[in-house]
Scaffold this motif. Sequence first.
Motif, short mmCIF file in Angstrom:
data_model
loop_
_atom_site.label_atom_id
_atom_site.label_comp_id
_atom_site.label_asym_id
_atom_site.label_seq_id
_atom_site.Cartn_x
_atom_site.Cartn_y
_atom_site.Cartn_z
N LEU A 7 150.09 4.77 -47.19
CA LEU A 7 149.97 5.21 -48.59
C LEU A 7 151.35 5.48 -49.16
O LEU A 7 152.21 6.06 -48.49
N ASP A 10 154.76 5.72 -56.78
CA ASP A 10 155.89 6.09 -57.64
C ASP A 10 155.40 6.85 -58.85
O ASP A 10 154.30 6.61 -59.34
N ARG A 11 156.27 7.71 -59.34
CA ARG A 11 156.01 8.37 -60.62
C ARG A 11 156.27 7.39 -61.75
O ARG A 11 157.35 6.79 -61.79
N MET A 42 149.88 3.96 -54.97
CA MET A 42 149.41 4.84 -56.04
C MET A 42 150.45 5.00 -57.17
O MET A 42 151.63 5.19 -56.91
N ALA A 44 151.67 7.52 -59.59
CA ALA A 44 151.53 8.98 -59.56
C ALA A 44 151.71 9.57 -60.96
O ALA A 44 152.68 10.28 -61.24
N GLN A 47 151.81 13.43 -61.15
CA GLN A 47 153.13 13.95 -60.76
C GLN A 47 154.15 13.74 -61.88
O GLN A 47 154.98 14.60 -62.15
N TYR A 133 154.86 20.16 -56.77
CA TYR A 133 154.44 18.77 -56.59
C TYR A 133 154.49 18.26 -55.14
O TYR A 133 153.72 17.37 -54.77
N ILE A 141 148.78 11.97 -49.63
CA ILE A 141 148.96 11.29 -48.34
C ILE A 141 147.78 11.57 -47.41
O ILE A 141 147.22 10.66 -46.80
N VAL A 149 154.22 6.08 -44.53
CA VAL A 149 154.56 6.27 -45.94
C VAL A 149 155.91 5.60 -46.24
O VAL A 149 156.97 6.19 -46.00
N1 TRP Z 1 157.29 11.47 -55.28
C1 TRP Z 1 157.18 10.06 -55.48
C2 TRP Z 1 158.22 9.66 -56.55
O1 TRP Z 1 159.10 10.41 -56.80
C3 TRP Z 1 155.81 9.60 -55.91
C4 TRP Z 1 154.68 10.00 -55.01
C5 TRP Z 1 153.65 10.83 -55.33
C6 TRP Z 1 154.45 9.58 -53.67
N2 TRP Z 1 152.78 10.96 -54.29
C7 TRP Z 1 153.24 10.22 -53.26
C8 TRP Z 1 155.13 8.76 -52.78
C9 TRP Z 1 152.72 10.03 -51.97
C10 TRP Z 1 154.60 8.58 -51.49
C11 TRP Z 1 153.41 9.22 -51.09
O2 TRP Z 1 158.16 8.64 -57.15
#
Ligand code: TRP
Length: 338
Positions: A7, A10-11, A42, A44, A47, A133, A141, A149
């Motif tokens: 899994l 990206d935001r 996914m 995100a 997020q 977050y 995950i 990941v």
């Molecule tokens: N934090 C990641 C980003 O900055 C995006 C993200 C959200 C992510 N949930 C996740 C990445 C789970 C890997 C697994 O873009």
Amino acid sequence: MDKKILLTGDRPTGRLHIGHFVGSLKNRVKLQNEGSYQNFIMIADMQALTDNARDPEKIKNSLFQVALDYLAVGIDPSKSTIFVQSQVPALNELTMIYLNLVSVSRLERNPTVKAEIKQKAFGQSVPAGFFIYPVSQAADITAFKASVVPVGEDQEPMIEQTREIVRSFNNIYQKDILVEPEGYFPEKGQGRIPGLDGNAKMSKSLNNCIYLSDSEEDIKKKVMSMYTDPEHIHVEDPGKVEGNTVFTYLDIFAEDKDHVAELKEQYRQGGLGDVKIKKYLNDVLQDVLRPIRERREAFEKDPKAVYEVLEQGSKAANLVAEKTLQEVRDAMGINYFK
Ligand code: TRP
């Protein structure tokens, strides 16, 4: 045998750039095509909203752009489930449950969030949702029981924090439901590209990116403007290769390593101009980005099909996440009316 689960995501706060490409997209496509994982990718958006609550329109537009970028680089909906975070409600409930397993001071120590808070200049007004977050990321995950990941190195602290939450949950509720994930990172020296201006990070806010969707002319203009060695003024001057952004890019993108080695040698001795190395880099980048851009343009013409991919993906993701959520609730004994 059951496939291992992958899994990642990206935001969506803009289009994806070549930093995303080398930092994580390349690995995701590679792992997808190896065929030994069940892949969940996914977008995100929840997020992204944690620090964009006043601009949901931007996130909505970016969601479509990121979907196009995914399809363009070769994330294949017949091999990977592409889905939208906000369309999977179980993730929010898992986040609430995990929040009780994490201390505020532990969150304060998360180095990535710490750096982002500084960079975004929130001052005293860090949105609480932004602050937590990493916990919602742990929900993403674990909802899929992902063991792999693939992300950029900056995401390592999120995976570490997820592992702690998993251990804590399994230990407190005495059930081996959740799975500890591992990060999958690019090879040393291959995963991080500096911005066009030589800044260590390529980032939209610094306006120093080459996007996967950039036109041929955009790319050329950007390459020609790149930071090299400020002391390399005349063609005959000896130049520096270390810290020279053009060579850093060539090390990552050029396939002909021998030719790059020759160019470096010549540049060090003097007699090789910046325009020449930039022209070569431009050729190299154009070859990498042309097929991506062309696929992107084709998908862009059919937004309905793109949204269909996201909708179907989100439906499939929902089933998986909901099942994990019920296992979690059962383990805690909070499914009172069952
Ligand atoms: N934090 C990641 C980003 O900055 C995006 C993200 C959200 C992510 N949930 C996740 C990445 C789970 C890997 C697994 O873009």
